[in-house]
Design an enzyme around this catalytic site. Structure first.
Site, PDB file in Angstrom:
ATOM      1  N   TYR A 115      -6.419  14.199  13.987  1.00 54.68           N
ATOM      2  CA  TYR A 115      -5.272  13.770  14.794  1.00 54.68           C
ATOM      3  C   TYR A 115      -4.213  14.851  14.986  1.00 54.68           C
ATOM      4  CZ  TYR A 115      -3.331  13.260  10.114  1.00 54.68           C
ATOM      5  OH  TYR A 115      -2.931  13.511   8.826  1.00 54.68           O
ATOM      6  N   ASP A 170       5.208   3.563  10.460  1.00 48.76           N
ATOM      7  CA  ASP A 170       5.935   4.004   9.273  1.00 48.76           C
ATOM      8  C   ASP A 170       7.285   3.300   9.184  1.00 48.76           C
ATOM      9  OD1 ASP A 170       3.869   5.832   9.017  1.00 48.76           O
ATOM     10  OD2 ASP A 170       5.203   7.522   8.573  1.00 48.76           O
ATOM     11  N   HIS A 182       7.538  14.357  -7.411  1.00 44.47           N
ATOM     12  CA  HIS A 182       7.010  13.086  -6.917  1.00 44.47           C
ATOM     13  C   HIS A 182       7.484  12.698  -5.523  1.00 44.47           C
ATOM     14  CE1 HIS A 182       6.414  12.840 -11.297  1.00 44.47           C
ATOM     15  NE2 HIS A 182       5.405  12.052 -11.005  1.00 44.47           N
ATOM     16  N   CYS A 233       7.730  10.161   1.695  1.00 39.78           N
ATOM     17  CA  CYS A 233       7.972  11.580   1.975  1.00 39.78           C
ATOM     18  C   CYS A 233       9.346  11.769   2.603  1.00 39.78           C
ATOM     19  CB  CYS A 233       6.928  12.118   2.955  1.00 39.78           C
ATOM     20  SG  CYS A 233       5.213  11.941   2.419  1.00 39.78           S
ATOM     21  N   ASN A 260      10.946  17.174  -7.470  1.00 40.12           N
ATOM     22  CA  ASN A 260      11.863  16.262  -8.154  1.00 40.12           C
ATOM     23  C   ASN A 260      13.219  16.944  -8.238  1.00 40.12           C
ATOM     24  OD1 ASN A 260       9.836  14.396  -8.764  1.00 40.12           O
ATOM     25  ND2 ASN A 260       9.519  15.161 -10.853  1.00 40.12           N
ATOM     26  N   GLU A 267       4.109   5.233   5.302  1.00 38.82           N
ATOM     27  CA  GLU A 267       3.144   4.485   6.088  1.00 38.82           C
ATOM     28  C   GLU A 267       3.041   3.033   5.604  1.00 38.82           C
ATOM     29  OE1 GLU A 267       1.554   8.719   5.382  1.00 38.82           O
ATOM     30  OE2 GLU A 267       2.335   7.055   4.156  1.00 38.82           O
TER      31      GLU A 267
END
Length: 224
Positions: free
Chosen positions: A91, A34, A149, A59, A102, A187
């Site tokens: 995982y 990441d 978002h 994120c 937002n 990622e």
């Protein structure tokens, strides 16, 4: 100084200065690298880099005390639908996703400017909570709306002692470097294969752009 210690010192120095660090978690976990930023340092150009160069989900991870103060739940606990039942992640025990939000001063919320504003205001909120400011769900709702978002992630209560995800790895770097308990994780994907970018390719990207690259194991050994 060992090569590993030097690499970690460089990564923490960069993070302290508001610069991104590439963090590979573990081959037996997600096996992903990441791009990780201190959330208070993110600008529109950084959002553009994440969506163009990384390609994953952008994120903001906040610490467990911050999430509790703002009343941010685990998203799966709020979804009244059969799809939210029966966790089968290969995982991990559970997802760290909370609400997608937002900031209320955004328009659609998806542009680079809008997402950068939401991200930095989440960092400001986290910093205020961390400093002991009286802050709760109503104050959060006055600043942010959901759905939005920017996905918020909840850090595990005991950090790296509880969970070894990018959420906790990033928050551990924030704590170590005096940054607010809010970090951005995204990622890195491979345009050719569509899968996660390999560690070798991630290291090459880091070298090309002058960013530090660290292994999750190195962070755990030092910061847990």
């Amino acid at each position: 100084m060992s090569r590993q210690a030097g690499r970690l010192d460089r990564a923490l120095a960069a993070f302290r200065a508001g610069e991104p660090v590439l963090v590979h978690d573990f081959d037996d976990r997600e096996g992903e690298t990441d791009l990780v930023y201190p959330a208070n340092a993110v600008e529109p150009a950084d959002v553009a880099r994440m969506r163009n160069d990384a390609g994953g989900l952008i994120c903001v991870a906040v610490s467990d005390p911050v999430a509790d103060a703002a009343g941010l739940p685990f998203l799966e606990d709020q979804i009244d639908h059969p799809a939210a039942a029966g966790h089968d992640l290969a995982y991990d025990d559970r997802s760290s996703f909370s609400l997608p939000v937002n900031h209320r001063d955004t328009f659609t919320g998806i542009t680079d400017d809008d997402r950068a504003l939401t991200i930095t205001e989440l960092a400001s909120m986290a910093s205020a909570v961390d400093a002991g400011v009286d802050y709760g769900p109503e104050e959060f709702a006055a600043e942010f709306r959901a759905p939005g978002h920017v996905h918020v992630l909840r850090g595990a209560p005991e950090g790296l002692s509880d969970r070894l995800g990018h959420t906790e790895l990033g928050l551990a770097m924030a704590a170590e470097t005096g940054q607010p308990p809010a970090v951005v994780v995204c990622e890195m994907l491979d345009d050719e294969t569509g899968g996660a970018l390999s560690p070798a390719a991630a290291r090459e990207y880091a070298e090309r752009h002058g960013f530090p690259y660290v292994e999750g194991e190195e962070l755990v050994e030092t910061l847990r």
